[in-house]
Design a protein around this motif. Sequence first.
Motif, PDB file in Angstrom:
ATOM      1  N   ALA A  38       0.829  -1.206   0.000  1.00 33.03           N
ATOM      2  CA  ALA A  38       0.000   0.000   0.000  1.00 33.03           C
ATOM      3  C   ALA A  38       0.866   1.259   0.000  1.00 33.03           C
ATOM      4  CB  ALA A  38      -0.924   0.000   1.211  1.00 33.03           C
ATOM      5  N   THR A  39       0.339   2.328  -0.551  1.00 29.51           N
ATOM      6  CA  THR A  39       1.055   3.602  -0.549  1.00 29.51           C
ATOM      7  C   THR A  39       1.178   4.161   0.857  1.00 29.51           C
ATOM      8  OG1 THR A  39       0.183   4.077  -2.758  1.00 29.51           O
ATOM      9  CG2 THR A  39       1.045   5.939  -1.504  1.00 29.51           C
ATOM     10  N   GLY A  60      -9.751   2.189  -1.383  1.00 28.82           N
ATOM     11  CA  GLY A  60      -9.606   1.827  -2.784  1.00 28.82           C
ATOM     12  C   GLY A  60      -8.370   2.479  -3.367  1.00 28.82           C
ATOM     13  N   ASP A  61      -8.236   2.403  -4.671  1.00 26.04           N
ATOM     14  CA  ASP A  61      -7.050   2.922  -5.335  1.00 26.04           C
ATOM     15  C   ASP A  61      -6.872   4.420  -5.083  1.00 26.04           C
ATOM     16  OD1 ASP A  61      -4.902   2.497  -7.558  1.00 26.04           O
ATOM     17  OD2 ASP A  61      -6.051   4.242  -8.229  1.00 26.04           O
ATOM     18  N   PHE A 101      -4.791  -0.630   1.573  1.00 28.21           N
ATOM     19  CA  PHE A 101      -5.357  -1.091   0.307  1.00 28.21           C
ATOM     20  C   PHE A 101      -4.759  -2.445  -0.067  1.00 28.21           C
ATOM     21  CE2 PHE A 101      -5.353  -0.182  -4.550  1.00 28.21           C
ATOM     22  CZ  PHE A 101      -6.538  -0.872  -4.718  1.00 28.21           C
ATOM     23  N   LYS A 102      -5.621  -3.445  -0.255  1.00 25.66           N
ATOM     24  CA  LYS A 102      -5.192  -4.759  -0.717  1.00 25.66           C
ATOM     25  C   LYS A 102      -5.589  -4.887  -2.183  1.00 25.66           C
ATOM     26  CE  LYS A 102      -5.537  -9.714   0.291  1.00 25.66           C
ATOM     27  NZ  LYS A 102      -6.130 -10.745   1.171  1.00 25.66           N
ATOM     28  N   PHE A 103      -4.645  -5.258  -3.020  1.00 25.68           N
ATOM     29  CA  PHE A 103      -4.919  -5.250  -4.450  1.00 25.68           C
ATOM     30  C   PHE A 103      -4.045  -6.263  -5.173  1.00 25.68           C
ATOM     31  CE2 PHE A 103      -1.532  -2.275  -3.608  1.00 25.68           C
ATOM     32  CZ  PHE A 103      -0.616  -2.511  -4.614  1.00 25.68           C
ATOM     33  N   GLU A 104      -4.390  -6.506  -6.423  1.00 24.14           N
ATOM     34  CA  GLU A 104      -3.568  -7.267  -7.344  1.00 24.14           C
ATOM     35  C   GLU A 104      -3.204  -6.359  -8.507  1.00 24.14           C
ATOM     36  OE1 GLU A 104      -5.983 -10.605  -8.425  1.00 24.14           O
ATOM     37  OE2 GLU A 104      -5.263 -11.825  -6.756  1.00 24.14           O
ATOM     38  N   GLN A 105      -1.953  -6.414  -8.927  1.00 23.64           N
ATOM     39  CA  GLN A 105      -1.504  -5.598 -10.059  1.00 23.64           C
ATOM     40  C   GLN A 105      -1.819  -6.315 -11.360  1.00 23.64           C
ATOM     41  OE1 GLN A 105       0.594  -2.614  -9.240  1.00 23.64           O
ATOM     42  NE2 GLN A 105      -0.138  -2.011 -11.262  1.00 23.64           N
ATOM     43  N   HIS A 114      -8.781  -4.171  -6.868  1.00 23.36           N
ATOM     44  CA  HIS A 114      -9.171  -4.425  -5.481  1.00 23.36           C
ATOM     45  C   HIS A 114      -9.259  -5.912  -5.195  1.00 23.36           C
ATOM     46  CE1 HIS A 114     -12.638  -5.654  -2.966  1.00 23.36           C
ATOM     47  NE2 HIS A 114     -12.212  -4.723  -2.128  1.00 23.36           N
ATOM     48  N   LYS A 115      -8.778  -6.319  -4.037  1.00 22.88           N
ATOM     49  CA  LYS A 115      -8.882  -7.691  -3.555  1.00 22.88           C
ATOM     50  C   LYS A 115      -9.388  -7.653  -2.123  1.00 22.88           C
ATOM     51  CE  LYS A 115      -6.266 -12.008  -3.165  1.00 22.88           C
ATOM     52  NZ  LYS A 115      -4.917 -12.639  -3.334  1.00 22.88           N
ATOM     53  N   ALA A 116     -10.442  -8.390  -1.825  1.00 25.40           N
ATOM     54  CA  ALA A 116     -11.061  -8.322  -0.495  1.00 25.40           C
ATOM     55  C   ALA A 116     -10.108  -8.824   0.582  1.00 25.40           C
ATOM     56  CB  ALA A 116     -12.341  -9.143  -0.475  1.00 25.40           C
ATOM     57  N   PRO A 117     -10.033  -8.137   1.716  1.00 24.47           N
ATOM     58  CA  PRO A 117      -9.195  -8.625   2.818  1.00 24.47           C
ATOM     59  C   PRO A 117      -9.763  -9.907   3.402  1.00 24.47           C
ATOM     60  CG  PRO A 117     -10.488  -6.724   3.510  1.00 24.47           C
ATOM     61  CD  PRO A 117     -10.700  -6.868   2.045  1.00 24.47           C
TER      62      PRO A 117
END
Length: 226
Positions: A38-39, A60-61, A101-105, A114-117
């Motif tokens: 996350a940033t 979110g992003d 923020f949990k995500f997939e690139q 977005h990827k659900a925690p």
Amino acid sequence: MPAPEDYDASPFVPGGADLQGLRDAAAGCRGCPLFREATQTVFGSGEASARVVLVGEQPGDQEDRKGEPFVGPAGGVLTRALAEAGIDPAQAYVTNAVKHFKFEQQARGKRRIHKAPNLHEISACRPWLASELRLIGPEVVVALGATAGKSLLGSSFRVTQQRGIPLPMPSLDGDGDGDGEGEGTLVATIHPSAVLRADERARADAYAGLVADLGVAARLLRGGSG
């Protein structure tokens, strides 16, 4: 990092801090691995005097980039729905069950999906949410979507079954399975992003349902029974 079942933000939560103190401390949270990608930490936004707290899933992003909750498209839907339901958006405190923020690139391009925690990440972050709620002491808490509901009511929560119904606010002390009562009332509804994900034919109904559920919270704030 510890094993998933040992994820825990508690060591990073300062005792006796005000909201700004919590926000400052959360910037250095390493309670689960989500901080790595996350940033930044995205903490709650609003005043400690807020009578209603809105709890979403995770940033979110756009929230991750800007450091504020609900500043993306879902935030626009929420602001409009709150106003239609009779709740002043400026008087609400908004936060998320998970602060990173949990995500997939995507394989191609720079888009982050977005990827659900998972339950371990939700549980790890619960001490931050519990501290926010203890400081604010809201009359009404609105759980926006499944992740927020599970953080507040335990893993058995189902938004389709429990939305729009005034429920006793559970205590967030202990294992987070909704045992024991806290103060105030909880109302669950869909996450505003569900409105955006709905197809064109279903979108109006999804939005109307969100407004109706928020209307239950508005009546509670006016002293009604929901």
